[in-house]
Scaffold this motif. Sequence first.
Motif, PDB file in Angstrom:
ATOM      1  N   LEU A  16      44.736  40.204  37.974  1.00  0.00           N
ATOM      2  CA  LEU A  16      43.336  39.953  37.657  1.00  0.00           C
ATOM      3  C   LEU A  16      42.969  38.543  38.081  1.00  0.00           C
ATOM      4  O   LEU A  16      43.817  37.648  38.095  1.00  0.00           O
ATOM      5  CB  LEU A  16      43.094  40.066  36.145  1.00  0.00           C
ATOM      6  CG  LEU A  16      43.500  41.360  35.457  1.00  0.00           C
ATOM      7  CD1 LEU A  16      43.363  41.209  33.950  1.00  0.00           C
ATOM      8  CD2 LEU A  16      42.656  42.512  35.959  1.00  0.00           C
ATOM      9  N   THR A  17      41.690  38.347  38.369  1.00  0.00           N
ATOM     10  CA  THR A  17      41.219  36.986  38.567  1.00  0.00           C
ATOM     11  C   THR A  17      41.133  36.316  37.200  1.00  0.00           C
ATOM     12  O   THR A  17      41.155  36.993  36.147  1.00  0.00           O
ATOM     13  CB  THR A  17      39.821  36.959  39.216  1.00  0.00           C
ATOM     14  OG1 THR A  17      38.884  37.544  38.315  1.00  0.00           O
ATOM     15  CG2 THR A  17      39.821  37.694  40.556  1.00  0.00           C
ATOM     16  N   VAL A  18      41.015  34.998  37.187  1.00  0.00           N
ATOM     17  CA  VAL A  18      40.852  34.277  35.925  1.00  0.00           C
ATOM     18  C   VAL A  18      39.593  34.762  35.207  1.00  0.00           C
ATOM     19  O   VAL A  18      39.591  34.964  33.996  1.00  0.00           O
ATOM     20  CB  VAL A  18      40.827  32.752  36.169  1.00  0.00           C
ATOM     21  CG1 VAL A  18      40.406  32.001  34.922  1.00  0.00           C
ATOM     22  CG2 VAL A  18      42.184  32.272  36.651  1.00  0.00           C
ATOM     23  N   ALA A  19      38.521  35.001  35.960  1.00  0.00           N
ATOM     24  CA  ALA A  19      37.261  35.478  35.368  1.00  0.00           C
ATOM     25  C   ALA A  19      37.441  36.857  34.724  1.00  0.00           C
ATOM     26  O   ALA A  19      36.937  37.103  33.622  1.00  0.00           O
ATOM     27  CB  ALA A  19      36.162  35.523  36.421  1.00  0.00           C
ATOM     28  N   GLU A  20      38.153  37.758  35.387  1.00  0.00           N
ATOM     29  CA  GLU A  20      38.385  39.099  34.834  1.00  0.00           C
ATOM     30  C   GLU A  20      39.222  39.028  33.566  1.00  0.00           C
ATOM     31  O   GLU A  20      38.927  39.704  32.576  1.00  0.00           O
ATOM     32  CB  GLU A  20      39.084  39.989  35.862  1.00  0.00           C
ATOM     33  CG  GLU A  20      38.214  40.367  37.044  1.00  0.00           C
ATOM     34  CD  GLU A  20      39.000  41.010  38.172  1.00  0.00           C
ATOM     35  OE1 GLU A  20      38.391  41.792  38.912  1.00  0.00           O
ATOM     36  OE2 GLU A  20      40.215  40.741  38.329  1.00  0.00           O
ATOM     37  N   ALA A  21      40.261  38.199  33.590  1.00  0.00           N
ATOM     38  CA  ALA A  21      41.116  38.045  32.410  1.00  0.00           C
ATOM     39  C   ALA A  21      40.314  37.461  31.254  1.00  0.00           C
ATOM     40  O   ALA A  21      40.429  37.915  30.110  1.00  0.00           O
ATOM     41  CB  ALA A  21      42.312  37.156  32.732  1.00  0.00           C
ATOM     42  N   ALA A  22      39.483  36.457  31.533  1.00  0.00           N
ATOM     43  CA  ALA A  22      38.663  35.833  30.492  1.00  0.00           C
ATOM     44  C   ALA A  22      37.714  36.847  29.866  1.00  0.00           C
ATOM     45  O   ALA A  22      37.565  36.893  28.635  1.00  0.00           O
ATOM     46  CB  ALA A  22      37.880  34.661  31.079  1.00  0.00           C
ATOM     47  N   GLU A  23      37.112  37.670  30.696  1.00  0.00           N
ATOM     48  CA  GLU A  23      36.180  38.690  30.190  1.00  0.00           C
ATOM     49  C   GLU A  23      36.906  39.692  29.296  1.00  0.00           C
ATOM     50  O   GLU A  23      36.423  40.036  28.219  1.00  0.00           O
ATOM     51  CB  GLU A  23      35.506  39.407  31.356  1.00  0.00           C
ATOM     52  CG  GLU A  23      34.472  40.425  30.914  1.00  0.00           C
ATOM     53  CD  GLU A  23      33.751  41.075  32.082  1.00  0.00           C
ATOM     54  OE1 GLU A  23      33.291  42.218  31.905  1.00  0.00           O
ATOM     55  OE2 GLU A  23      33.662  40.456  33.159  1.00  0.00           O
ATOM     56  N   GLN A  24      38.071  40.156  29.723  1.00  0.00           N
ATOM     57  CA  GLN A  24      38.824  41.139  28.929  1.00  0.00           C
ATOM     58  C   GLN A  24      39.289  40.555  27.601  1.00  0.00           C
ATOM     59  O   GLN A  24      39.344  41.261  26.596  1.00  0.00           O
ATOM     60  CB  GLN A  24      40.022  41.652  29.727  1.00  0.00           C
ATOM     61  CG  GLN A  24      39.626  42.596  30.825  1.00  0.00           C
ATOM     62  CD  GLN A  24      40.825  43.260  31.489  1.00  0.00           C
ATOM     63  OE1 GLN A  24      41.907  43.337  30.921  1.00  0.00           O
ATOM     64  NE2 GLN A  24      40.626  43.737  32.701  1.00  0.00           N
ATOM     65  N   LEU A  25      39.634  39.268  27.607  1.00  0.00           N
ATOM     66  CA  LEU A  25      40.146  38.629  26.391  1.00  0.00           C
ATOM     67  C   LEU A  25      39.038  38.056  25.510  1.00  0.00           C
ATOM     68  O   LEU A  25      39.284  37.693  24.366  1.00  0.00           O
ATOM     69  CB  LEU A  25      41.127  37.514  26.763  1.00  0.00           C
ATOM     70  CG  LEU A  25      42.426  37.991  27.390  1.00  0.00           C
ATOM     71  CD1 LEU A  25      43.163  36.821  28.023  1.00  0.00           C
ATOM     72  CD2 LEU A  25      43.293  38.682  26.346  1.00  0.00           C
ATOM     73  N   VAL A  27      37.407  35.205  26.090  1.00  0.00           N
ATOM     74  CA  VAL A  27      37.563  33.751  26.042  1.00  0.00           C
ATOM     75  C   VAL A  27      37.016  33.156  27.336  1.00  0.00           C
ATOM     76  O   VAL A  27      36.665  33.883  28.258  1.00  0.00           O
ATOM     77  CB  VAL A  27      39.043  33.334  25.838  1.00  0.00           C
ATOM     78  CG1 VAL A  27      39.580  33.871  24.524  1.00  0.00           C
ATOM     79  CG2 VAL A  27      39.913  33.801  27.002  1.00  0.00           C
ATOM     80  N   SER A  28      36.967  31.832  27.399  1.00  0.00           N
ATOM     81  CA  SER A  28      36.481  31.179  28.613  1.00  0.00           C
ATOM     82  C   SER A  28      37.559  31.170  29.695  1.00  0.00           C
ATOM     83  O   SER A  28      38.749  31.359  29.416  1.00  0.00           O
ATOM     84  CB  SER A  28      36.060  29.740  28.307  1.00  0.00           C
ATOM     85  OG  SER A  28      37.204  28.932  28.103  1.00  0.00           O
ATOM     86  N   GLN A  29      37.132  30.912  30.912  1.00  0.00           N
ATOM     87  CA  GLN A  29      38.072  30.804  32.021  1.00  0.00           C
ATOM     88  C   GLN A  29      39.009  29.617  31.815  1.00  0.00           C
ATOM     89  O   GLN A  29      40.190  29.698  32.157  1.00  0.00           O
ATOM     90  CB  GLN A  29      37.317  30.676  33.339  1.00  0.00           C
ATOM     91  CG  GLN A  29      36.580  31.967  33.702  1.00  0.00           C
ATOM     92  CD  GLN A  29      35.854  31.865  35.023  1.00  0.00           C
ATOM     93  OE1 GLN A  29      36.317  31.207  35.957  1.00  0.00           O
ATOM     94  NE2 GLN A  29      34.701  32.523  35.120  1.00  0.00           N
ATOM     95  N   ASP A  30      38.507  28.532  31.229  1.00  0.00           N
ATOM     96  CA  ASP A  30      39.369  27.378  30.942  1.00  0.00           C
ATOM     97  C   ASP A  30      40.471  27.747  29.955  1.00  0.00           C
ATOM     98  O   ASP A  30      41.608  27.297  30.083  1.00  0.00           O
ATOM     99  CB  ASP A  30      38.557  26.206  30.395  1.00  0.00           C
ATOM    100  CG  ASP A  30      37.748  25.508  31.474  1.00  0.00           C
ATOM    101  OD1 ASP A  30      38.102  25.629  32.662  1.00  0.00           O
ATOM    102  OD2 ASP A  30      36.762  24.839  31.120  1.00  0.00           O
ATOM    103  N   THR A  31      40.145  28.587  28.963  1.00  0.00           N
ATOM    104  CA  THR A  31      41.154  29.029  28.002  1.00  0.00           C
ATOM    105  C   THR A  31      42.237  29.838  28.691  1.00  0.00           C
ATOM    106  O   THR A  31      43.425  29.658  28.427  1.00  0.00           O
ATOM    107  CB  THR A  31      40.495  29.842  26.863  1.00  0.00           C
ATOM    108  OG1 THR A  31      39.578  29.000  26.176  1.00  0.00           O
ATOM    109  CG2 THR A  31      41.522  30.393  25.893  1.00  0.00           C
TER     110      THR A  31
END
Length: 70
Positions: A16-25, A27-31
């Motif tokens: 996953l991209t960082v953005a996709e992972a952030a959306e699924q979790l 949380v923010s992309q920085d997290t």
Amino acid sequence: CEMCEVCEVPEQDRWLTVAEAAEQLGVSQDTVRRHCDSGTLRCVRPLGGARKVSAVSVAENALPNPDTAA
């Protein structure tokens, strides 16, 4: 794996991209980046490319969100 020189993530894992992972979790992309850096999430950074996050790792982790912690 084909993405990096040294990799401990199974080849069948989806990335996953960082953005996709952030959306699924939720949380923010920085997290997501912080959890990748700490080893909580399995990530690779292909040579010259953007960080990719293991979908299995995302599915296995419910992360606390320090962005909203008081």
